[in-house]
Design a protein around this motif. Structure first.
Motif, PDB file in Angstrom:
ATOM      1  N   ASP A 118       0.655  -1.180   0.130  1.00 50.89           N
ATOM      2  CA  ASP A 118      -0.150   0.021   0.136  1.00 50.89           C
ATOM      3  C   ASP A 118       0.909   1.208  -0.111  1.00 50.89           C
ATOM      4  OD1 ASP A 118      -2.184  -1.488   0.234  1.00 50.89           O
ATOM      5  OD2 ASP A 118      -2.999  -1.073   1.826  1.00 50.89           O
ATOM      6  N   ILE A 119       0.064   2.441  -0.412  1.00 50.38           N
ATOM      7  CA  ILE A 119       0.754   3.690  -0.380  1.00 50.38           C
ATOM      8  C   ILE A 119      -0.355   4.574   0.268  1.00 50.38           C
ATOM      9  CG2 ILE A 119       1.578   5.725  -1.640  1.00 50.38           C
ATOM     10  CD1 ILE A 119       2.353   3.697  -3.926  1.00 50.38           C
ATOM     11  N   ALA A 120       0.327   5.370   1.365  1.00 50.13           N
ATOM     12  CA  ALA A 120      -0.541   6.174   2.087  1.00 50.13           C
ATOM     13  C   ALA A 120       0.060   7.571   1.744  1.00 50.13           C
ATOM     14  CB  ALA A 120      -0.358   5.958   3.528  1.00 50.13           C
ATOM     15  N   VAL A 121      -0.999   8.437   1.355  1.00 50.63           N
ATOM     16  CA  VAL A 121      -0.873   9.972   1.098  1.00 50.63           C
ATOM     17  C   VAL A 121      -1.398  10.829   2.120  1.00 50.63           C
ATOM     18  CG1 VAL A 121      -1.363  11.857  -0.630  1.00 50.63           C
ATOM     19  CG2 VAL A 121      -0.915   9.362  -1.296  1.00 50.63           C
ATOM     20  N   PHE A 122      -0.636  11.699   2.696  1.00 49.33           N
ATOM     21  CA  PHE A 122      -1.064  12.534   3.876  1.00 49.33           C
ATOM     22  C   PHE A 122      -1.064  13.860   3.334  1.00 49.33           C
ATOM     23  CE2 PHE A 122       0.899   8.791   6.046  1.00 49.33           C
ATOM     24  CZ  PHE A 122      -0.035   8.748   7.196  1.00 49.33           C
ATOM     25  N   ASP A 123      -2.425  14.304   3.578  1.00 42.49           N
ATOM     26  CA  ASP A 123      -2.485  15.853   3.179  1.00 42.49           C
ATOM     27  C   ASP A 123      -2.410  16.468   4.310  1.00 42.49           C
ATOM     28  OD1 ASP A 123      -3.337  18.195   2.193  1.00 42.49           O
ATOM     29  OD2 ASP A 123      -5.250  17.650   1.165  1.00 42.49           O
ATOM     30  N   ARG A 124      -1.207  17.099   4.823  1.00 42.07           N
ATOM     31  CA  ARG A 124      -0.788  17.430   5.956  1.00 42.07           C
ATOM     32  C   ARG A 124      -0.390  16.221   6.868  1.00 42.07           C
ATOM     33  NH1 ARG A 124      -0.478  22.865   5.698  1.00 42.07           N
ATOM     34  NH2 ARG A 124      -2.102  23.972   4.625  1.00 42.07           N
ATOM     35  N   SER A 125       0.224  16.415   7.929  1.00 41.88           N
ATOM     36  CA  SER A 125       0.894  15.411   8.438  1.00 41.88           C
ATOM     37  C   SER A 125       1.271  15.814   9.908  1.00 41.88           C
ATOM     38  CB  SER A 125       2.153  14.966   7.757  1.00 41.88           C
ATOM     39  OG  SER A 125       3.100  15.844   7.962  1.00 41.88           O
ATOM     40  N   TRP A 126       2.015  14.690  10.400  1.00 40.10           N
ATOM     41  CA  TRP A 126       2.679  15.007  11.736  1.00 40.10           C
ATOM     42  C   TRP A 126       3.376  16.382  12.029  1.00 40.10           C
ATOM     43  CZ3 TRP A 126       3.050  10.656   8.724  1.00 40.10           C
ATOM     44  CH2 TRP A 126       4.062  10.430   8.030  1.00 40.10           C
ATOM     45  N   TYR A 127       3.878  16.769  10.848  1.00 45.27           N
ATOM     46  CA  TYR A 127       4.354  18.097  11.086  1.00 45.27           C
ATOM     47  C   TYR A 127       3.769  19.397  11.407  1.00 45.27           C
ATOM     48  CZ  TYR A 127       8.875  16.080   9.008  1.00 45.27           C
ATOM     49  OH  TYR A 127       9.787  15.433   8.954  1.00 45.27           O
ATOM     50  N   GLY A 128       2.383  19.176  11.651  1.00 39.39           N
ATOM     51  CA  GLY A 128       1.610  20.036  12.377  1.00 39.39           C
ATOM     52  C   GLY A 128       2.136  20.413  13.709  1.00 39.39           C
ATOM     53  N   ARG A 129       2.845  19.490  14.328  1.00 33.47           N
ATOM     54  CA  ARG A 129       3.518  19.661  15.739  1.00 33.47           C
ATOM     55  C   ARG A 129       4.444  20.677  15.856  1.00 33.47           C
ATOM     56  NH1 ARG A 129       3.249  17.415  21.072  1.00 33.47           N
ATOM     57  NH2 ARG A 129       1.100  17.351  20.198  1.00 33.47           N
ATOM     58  N   VAL A 130       5.281  21.008  14.652  1.00 34.38           N
ATOM     59  CA  VAL A 130       6.121  22.055  14.642  1.00 34.38           C
ATOM     60  C   VAL A 130       5.829  23.092  13.619  1.00 34.38           C
ATOM     61  CG1 VAL A 130       7.949  20.325  15.542  1.00 34.38           C
ATOM     62  CG2 VAL A 130       7.524  20.758  12.910  1.00 34.38           C
ATOM     63  N   LEU A 131       4.657  22.986  13.271  1.00 29.37           N
ATOM     64  CA  LEU A 131       4.165  24.266  12.464  1.00 29.37           C
ATOM     65  C   LEU A 131       3.186  25.063  12.797  1.00 29.37           C
ATOM     66  CD1 LEU A 131       4.657  22.951   8.700  1.00 29.37           C
ATOM     67  CD2 LEU A 131       6.200  24.546   9.777  1.00 29.37           C
ATOM     68  N   VAL A 132       1.732  24.461  12.568  1.00 33.04           N
ATOM     69  CA  VAL A 132       0.511  25.182  13.143  1.00 33.04           C
ATOM     70  C   VAL A 132       0.517  25.003  14.713  1.00 33.04           C
ATOM     71  CG1 VAL A 132      -0.878  23.218  12.753  1.00 33.04           C
ATOM     72  CG2 VAL A 132      -1.898  25.463  12.899  1.00 33.04           C
ATOM     73  N   GLU A 133       0.706  23.975  15.325  1.00 35.37           N
ATOM     74  CA  GLU A 133       0.679  23.742  16.712  1.00 35.37           C
ATOM     75  C   GLU A 133       1.509  24.639  17.406  1.00 35.37           C
ATOM     76  OE1 GLU A 133       0.295  19.889  18.214  1.00 35.37           O
ATOM     77  OE2 GLU A 133      -0.534  19.159  16.538  1.00 35.37           O
ATOM     78  N   ARG A 134       2.812  24.869  16.929  1.00 31.98           N
ATOM     79  CA  ARG A 134       3.663  25.789  17.244  1.00 31.98           C
ATOM     80  C   ARG A 134       3.217  27.205  17.225  1.00 31.98           C
ATOM     81  NH1 ARG A 134      10.197  26.586  15.371  1.00 31.98           N
ATOM     82  NH2 ARG A 134      10.307  28.680  15.914  1.00 31.98           N
ATOM     83  N   VAL A 135       2.880  27.779  16.098  1.00 31.69           N
ATOM     84  CA  VAL A 135       2.695  29.039  15.610  1.00 31.69           C
ATOM     85  C   VAL A 135       1.259  29.471  16.486  1.00 31.69           C
ATOM     86  CG1 VAL A 135       2.101  30.544  14.187  1.00 31.69           C
ATOM     87  CG2 VAL A 135       4.114  28.725  13.632  1.00 31.69           C
TER      88      VAL A 135
END
Length: 258
Positions: A101-118
């Motif tokens: 399988d291939i999983a495609v993430f439209d936004r991801s775990w990087y929210g922790r250091v982007l939107v959640e940070r800001v």
């Protein structure tokens, strides 16, 4: 080499035959998916970038020729109360691909250091710890055989503003915009600082970042699909499996080919 988003703002028009090159890329990607299925490989494709940068359009064209049984697109929104009660990576563990399988993430775990940070949704201690947690998470996936492809789709403020305006003016695109787009837009400089640190801390050999100039949509789509195809092809055997002799014998008899 450090990543500077200013290097991805030319917005040059695509110089080739867009329709033909896109069709060729989609056929190539279909073969790549088949190789993942046949050889039992798995991959995770991560999309990050500005609001209205074109992530959805790229994902749509990425998956056009894929068998829907062997991929998932995960649109990542704000965590639910159940997800907030657990480690922030828990909800992503649940969405990781199985063999083939291939999983495609439209936004991801990087929210922790982007939107959640800001936006202050994570404490400073949490988002600072997030870099190591993300790097270790991705290293675990890579070590276990998952190919990780990370793309950041970049657009200038001018390009983003024009696309947000287009969404307001187009009655069938208005659903794609909301208050979050404008709250995030107002803090662009803060996001740029967070993105710079994200690239510096998480651009790793086993999971490198690919920045795409999305200011011209057609050129950005071709660049993104090419980067994905190159990365996936390098990690899966692209030779088709041999035909099972027993199956061939039965098939020839059934089809009257003997």
């Amino acid at each position: 080499m450090s990543i500077d988003l200013a290097d991805f703002e030319k917005g040059a028009a695509y110089p080739g035959d867009y329709d033909q090159d896109l069709a060729n890329l989609q056929e190539r990607l279909a073969h790549i998916q088949a190789a993942h299925i046949c050889h039992g490989r798995r991959a995770a494709i991560v999309f990050e970038g500005w609001d209205a940068a074109g992530k959805g359009g790229i994902i749509q064209r990425l998956t056009t020729e894929w068998d829907p049984r062997y991929f998932n697109v995960w649109p990542i929104a704000a965590p639910t109360p159940e997800e907030k009660a657990r480690h922030f990576l828990w909800r992503f563990w649940k969405r990781l691909p199985m063999n083939g399988d291939i999983a495609v993430f439209d936004r991801s775990w990087y929210g922790r250091v982007l939107v959640e940070r800001v936006e202050g949704f994570a404490t400073e201690a949490e988002w600072r710890r997030g870099y190591d947690e993300i790097n270790e998470f991705e290293a675990q996936q890579a070590d276990s055989g998952t190919t990780i492809v990370k793309l950041f789709i970049h657009v200038t403020q001018e390009s983003q503003d024009q696309r947000l305006k287009d969404r307001l003016d187009h009655p069938w695109k208005r659903w794609k915009t909301g208050l979050d787009d404008y709250r995030n837009r107002a803090r662009r400089s803060d996001y740029l600082d967070a993105m710079a640190e994200m690239f510096r801390r998480t651009d790793k050999r086993w999971a490198p970042w690919h920045v795409i100039d999305g200011n011209n949509k057609k050129a950005g789509r071709i660049a993104a699909l090419t980067a994905i195809a190159n990365r996936l092809e390098a990690t899966v055997p692209m030779d088709p499996p041999p035909l099972d002799p027993a199956l061939e014998k039965i098939a020839r008899q059934a089809l009257g080919l003997d």
